[in-house]
Design an enzyme around this catalytic site. Structure first.
Site, mmCIF file in Angstrom:
data_model
loop_
_atom_site.group_PDB
_atom_site.id
_atom_site.type_symbol
_atom_site.label_atom_id
_atom_site.label_comp_id
_atom_site.label_asym_id
_atom_site.label_seq_id
_atom_site.Cartn_x
_atom_site.Cartn_y
_atom_site.Cartn_z
ATOM 1 N N CYS A 20 6.387 20.714 5.396
ATOM 2 C CA CYS A 20 5.974 22.115 5.392
ATOM 3 C C CYS A 20 6.318 22.793 6.707
ATOM 4 C CB CYS A 20 4.459 22.237 5.181
ATOM 5 S SG CYS A 20 3.894 21.708 3.567
ATOM 6 N N GLY A 45 10.333 24.146 3.640
ATOM 7 C CA GLY A 45 9.574 24.130 2.403
ATOM 8 C C GLY A 45 9.928 25.299 1.519
ATOM 9 N N GLY A 116 2.409 17.961 7.724
ATOM 10 C CA GLY A 116 2.217 16.538 7.978
ATOM 11 C C GLY A 116 1.661 15.847 6.754
#
Length: 465
Positions: A20, A45, A116
């Site tokens: 992301c 993303g 993450g």
């Protein structure tokens, strides 16, 4: 972020996907600055995009698709906000898992954008459920948010976030909004990048410095691993730093980040250029031309060519507007899919021995078909050189590589891989060469060695029963 089985797309499925992008902003024109930051980080993303701003009330807009598709005409008020581009690496696809996540608490509004993967999210979720908390998604970001809100409610903002950090395992770089204050938070090992910058309107935090450049800003510094930074009324304040041994993700430098970004003081283009130069020293080849696989192999190919004095050429042209292909039923269909995505410049290919450079090989399907494409158009010998070591193990820290079966290098020799992809020779960069080019010894190389910086909880592993 959220976990699902990787798609087996012939033309794009070779590469691991990032997790992301996060952006946070405090200052004038927050919506526009966050919007531009998200567009600059679209490569991190493409599944969904979202934003939350605050002006005494919370305002949220998020949806499936690219930034330009989600924010076609809408604008959000407020001088503080957080934004998120998502690619799922833990949980399912769907609007319920799109970021940012926001809750209303006794303290006020708390929102988070997270890049993450929380490896112990399953255990934390079950523990929080026992304490009466309700979840509306399968995202580990929601787990992180509810855990932090719970700890903040008991211990206050600073101590509460610190208590949550000691319970969280895995990787996170986060932009956090608590009413009219913005926070930047990075896990103690520093797996994922997070930077702070400023422009004439205010202060930005982002996954990469390219987002700050896009809003005509200047990079101030990286958020340190384990650091909580508070931003309020134009003041940047470091609250605390938890000191652990660092384990920066090597794939940020090899593939994920934009080449014009600066991560932990290192320009990504320069790192990739050095990867190519060291690769040329370790795995030289005699050829007429060096050609990159676009776009991922360009910087490495340039370094390789300069080091050996071999001409560099853009011998493959990428169609940026071709549709994503589905799983093709036969070899001819797969070949046609590659032809739609990539097309050789015949004058640069025909009759020439080629060094073909890419940043990595994961599954090997795309490389195999590129080689067959080049040979069909008259290429001579094709020497494949890879600007990273062989990938042999899953990633549990935010990269969409979860099962050993998908890795072509798993339990195969370089000679085996060379024969499988149809190359005349094959060479990989060494792990020592990788560390030398990046200039950091404390890297996470779990996907290259199968040895990880921290223990992986059982539920983080695929096919766990």
């Amino acid at each position: 972020m959220d976990s699902h089985h990787p798609e087996s797309d012939t033309t794009t499925g070779q590469k691991p996907s990032e997790e992301c992008a996060v952006v946070g902003y405090y200052g004038n024109n927050a919506f526009i600055n966050i919007l531009f930051g998200l567009k600059a980080l679209q490569h991190r993303g493409q599944e969904s995009s979202g934003m939350a701003t605050y002006d005494g009330s919370i305002h949220i807009n998020k949806g499936m698709g690219l930034v330009s598709e989600v924010f076609k005409s809408s604008s959000l008020p407020g001088n503080i906000g957080i934004g998120h581009n998502r690619y799922s690496t833990s949980g399912s696809k769907g609007i319920e898992n799109a970021g940012p996540f926001v809750i209303s608490s006794s303290l006020g509004y708390i929102g988070i954008s997270h890049n993450g993967e929380i490896t112990n999210a399953h255990d934390l979720r079950e523990e929080l459920k026992k304490n009466g908390y309700i979840f509306t998604s399968s995202s580990d970001t929601e787990v992180m948010l509810i855990l932090m809100a719970s700890e903040i409610n008991k211990y206050g903002i600073y101590d509460g976030i610190k208590k949550a950090m000691f319970k969280l395992k895995g990787s996170y770089a986060a932009a956090i909004l608590i009413n009219n204050t913005l926070y930047a938070l990075r896990d103690p090992r520093g797996y994922r990048p997070l930077v702070i910058g400023k422009n004439s309107d205010g202060i930005m935090i982002a996954s990469e410095s390219a987002a700050i450049d896009t809003v005509s800003g200047e990079l101030i510094r990286d958020v340190k691993p384990g650091e909580l930074v508070e931003i309020n009324n134009g003041v940047i304040k470091s609250i605390f730093t938890i000191e652990w041994q660092h384990s920066h993700c090597m794939f940020e430098y090899v593939y994920f980040a934009r080449p014009d970004s600066i991560i932990d003081g290192r320009e990504v283009f320069n790192v990739r250029y050095n990867l190519g130069k060291i690769l040329a020293i370790e795995e030289p080849a005699v050829a007429d031309v060096v050609i990159p696989v676009p776009d991922s192999g360009r910087s490495q190919a340039l370094g390789y060519a300069v080091q050996l004095g071999i001409p560099y050429s853009e011998g493959l042209i990428k169609n940026r507007y071709s549709d994503r292909t589905f799983i093709m039923p036969d070899q001819q269909s797969r070949y046609n899919a590659i032809k739609l995505k990539l097309n050789p410049i015949k004058s640069e290919i025909s009759g020439k021995d080629i060094v073909l450079i890419d940043d990595s090989i994961v599954r090997g399907n795309t490389m195999k078909f590129i080689i067959s494409l080049l040979k069909k158009d008259g290429a001579g010998k094709i020497h494949v050189r890879i600007g990273s070591p062989p990938i042999i193990a899953p990633c549990y820290f935010g990269v969409d590589m979860k099962t050993k079966d998908e890795f072509i290098a798993n339990e195969k020799t370089v000679e085996n891989i060379k024969n499988e992809i149809g190359a005349d020779s094959l060479g990989y960069l060494s792990i020592n060469g990788l560390k030398k080019a990046i200039g950091i010894s404390n890297l996470c190389t779990g996907c290259l060695t199968g040895r990880y910086p921290e223990e992986i909880p059982p539920f983080a592993k695929p096919n766990y029963t």
